[in-house]
Design a protein around this motif. Structure first.
Motif, PDB file in Angstrom:
ATOM      1  N   PRO A  51      -2.759  -0.596  -4.487  1.00  0.00           N
ATOM      2  CA  PRO A  51      -1.327  -0.599  -4.180  1.00  0.00           C
ATOM      3  C   PRO A  51      -0.685   0.749  -4.482  1.00  0.00           C
ATOM      4  O   PRO A  51      -0.978   1.367  -5.510  1.00  0.00           O
ATOM      5  N   GLY A  52       0.174   1.204  -3.568  1.00  0.00           N
ATOM      6  CA  GLY A  52       0.833   2.499  -3.717  1.00  0.00           C
ATOM      7  C   GLY A  52      -0.039   3.675  -3.315  1.00  0.00           C
ATOM      8  O   GLY A  52       0.379   4.821  -3.430  1.00  0.00           O
ATOM      9  N   VAL A  91       2.814   6.556   8.297  1.00  0.00           N
ATOM     10  CA  VAL A  91       2.783   7.572   9.335  1.00  0.00           C
ATOM     11  C   VAL A  91       3.614   7.095  10.524  1.00  0.00           C
ATOM     12  O   VAL A  91       4.409   7.835  11.081  1.00  0.00           O
ATOM     13  N   ASP A  92       3.425   5.825  10.922  1.00  0.00           N
ATOM     14  CA  ASP A  92       4.088   5.334  12.126  1.00  0.00           C
ATOM     15  C   ASP A  92       4.096   3.811  12.107  1.00  0.00           C
ATOM     16  O   ASP A  92       3.332   3.163  11.388  1.00  0.00           O
ATOM     17  N   LEU A 142       0.820  -1.216   0.000  1.00  0.00           N
ATOM     18  CA  LEU A 142       0.000   0.000   0.000  1.00  0.00           C
ATOM     19  C   LEU A 142       0.850   1.261   0.000  1.00  0.00           C
ATOM     20  O   LEU A 142       0.475   2.267  -0.588  1.00  0.00           O
ATOM     21  N   ALA A 143       1.994   1.210   0.663  1.00  0.00           N
ATOM     22  CA  ALA A 143       2.850   2.398   0.755  1.00  0.00           C
ATOM     23  C   ALA A 143       4.059   2.279  -0.170  1.00  0.00           C
ATOM     24  O   ALA A 143       5.081   2.914   0.061  1.00  0.00           O
ATOM     25  N   ALA A 144       3.912   1.510  -1.238  1.00  0.00           N
ATOM     26  CA  ALA A 144       5.040   1.227  -2.129  1.00  0.00           C
ATOM     27  C   ALA A 144       5.740   2.487  -2.616  1.00  0.00           C
ATOM     28  O   ALA A 144       6.967   2.569  -2.616  1.00  0.00           O
ATOM     29  N   ALA A 192       9.271   1.465   6.463  1.00  0.00           N
ATOM     30  CA  ALA A 192       9.265   0.326   5.536  1.00  0.00           C
ATOM     31  C   ALA A 192      10.398  -0.643   5.855  1.00  0.00           C
ATOM     32  O   ALA A 192      10.217  -1.865   5.810  1.00  0.00           O
ATOM     33  N   GLN A 193      11.558  -0.104   6.183  1.00  0.00           N
ATOM     34  CA  GLN A 193      12.697  -0.952   6.528  1.00  0.00           C
ATOM     35  C   GLN A 193      12.390  -1.807   7.752  1.00  0.00           C
ATOM     36  O   GLN A 193      12.626  -3.016   7.757  1.00  0.00           O
ATOM     37  N   ARG A 194      11.825  -1.181   8.782  1.00  0.00           N
ATOM     38  CA  ARG A 194      11.488  -1.926  10.007  1.00  0.00           C
ATOM     39  C   ARG A 194      10.445  -2.999   9.728  1.00  0.00           C
ATOM     40  O   ARG A 194      10.547  -4.122  10.224  1.00  0.00           O
ATOM     41  N   ILE A 195       9.429  -2.648   8.942  1.00  0.00           N
ATOM     42  CA  ILE A 195       8.361  -3.608   8.640  1.00  0.00           C
ATOM     43  C   ILE A 195       8.902  -4.775   7.819  1.00  0.00           C
ATOM     44  O   ILE A 195       8.534  -5.926   8.045  1.00  0.00           O
TER      45      ILE A 195
END
Length: 170
Positions: free
Chosen positions: A156-157, A162-163, A119-121, A130-133
């Motif tokens: 998608p995208g 946000v957090d 979703l946040a591509a 994104a790195q942590r996820i």
């Protein structure tokens, strides 16, 4: 028309137990999961606009996670979220009513992390969230995304991070 921002909160169920003879769908929360789901609810109330609606898997551990968060909102249980692909979850999110401004989705791994990243591509290239996820989306973890426009149009995208929070006792 002024575009409204919506909040999409993706949460993995809290830590579950593995009792003998209990089917995966029916596994309950472990004591740690009960504590962490409560902490997740406290964090959500302190850091995210009030949840209007919840989309929750029918699995016992997701239903118990929701109950232990103390979030009081209308709930739609979707059996399809158990073992779902990210695309199937997006289709369920697309069904959320327009009057919902903050939607909480409680589901499972590996779908929840994949969904957040899909979703946040467009937002993910240099995102520490994104790195942590992508490294790990632990039990009780919460990804908060901002969505512009209607739920029905989410694809998608179509969201921005946000957090990301992992509730744990200090």
């Amino acid at each position: 028309m002024n575009e409204q921002h919506r909040n999409l909160v993706l949460m993995r169920h809290a830590k579950s137990a593995y009792p003998d003879g209990v089917a995966d769908h029916d596994r309950p929360l472990a004591p740690r999961g009960i504590r962490e789901a409560r902490l997740a609810g406290e964090w959500l109330r302190a850091n995210v606009p009030a949840v209007d609606s919840v989309l929750c898997s029918t699995a016992t551990r997701t239903r118990e996670t929701l109950a232990r968060t103390g979030i009081d909102a209308r709930v739609r249980y979707a059996e399809r979220l158990y073992g779902a692909t990210p695309g199937a979850v997006i289709e369920e999110i697309n069904r959320a009513p327009d009057d919902v401004t903050t939607l909480l989705v409680i589901g499972h791994e590996p779908t929840t992390s994949a969904l957040a990243l899909i979703l946040a591509a467009a937002d993910s290239a240099e995102s520490t969230v994104a790195q942590r996820i992508s490294e790990k989306f632990p039990t009780s973890a919460i990804a908060v995304l901002r969505v512009s426009g209607r739920w029905a149009d989410l694809q998608p995208g179509g969201a921005a991070f946000v957090d990301f929070h992992v509730p744990r006792e200090a």
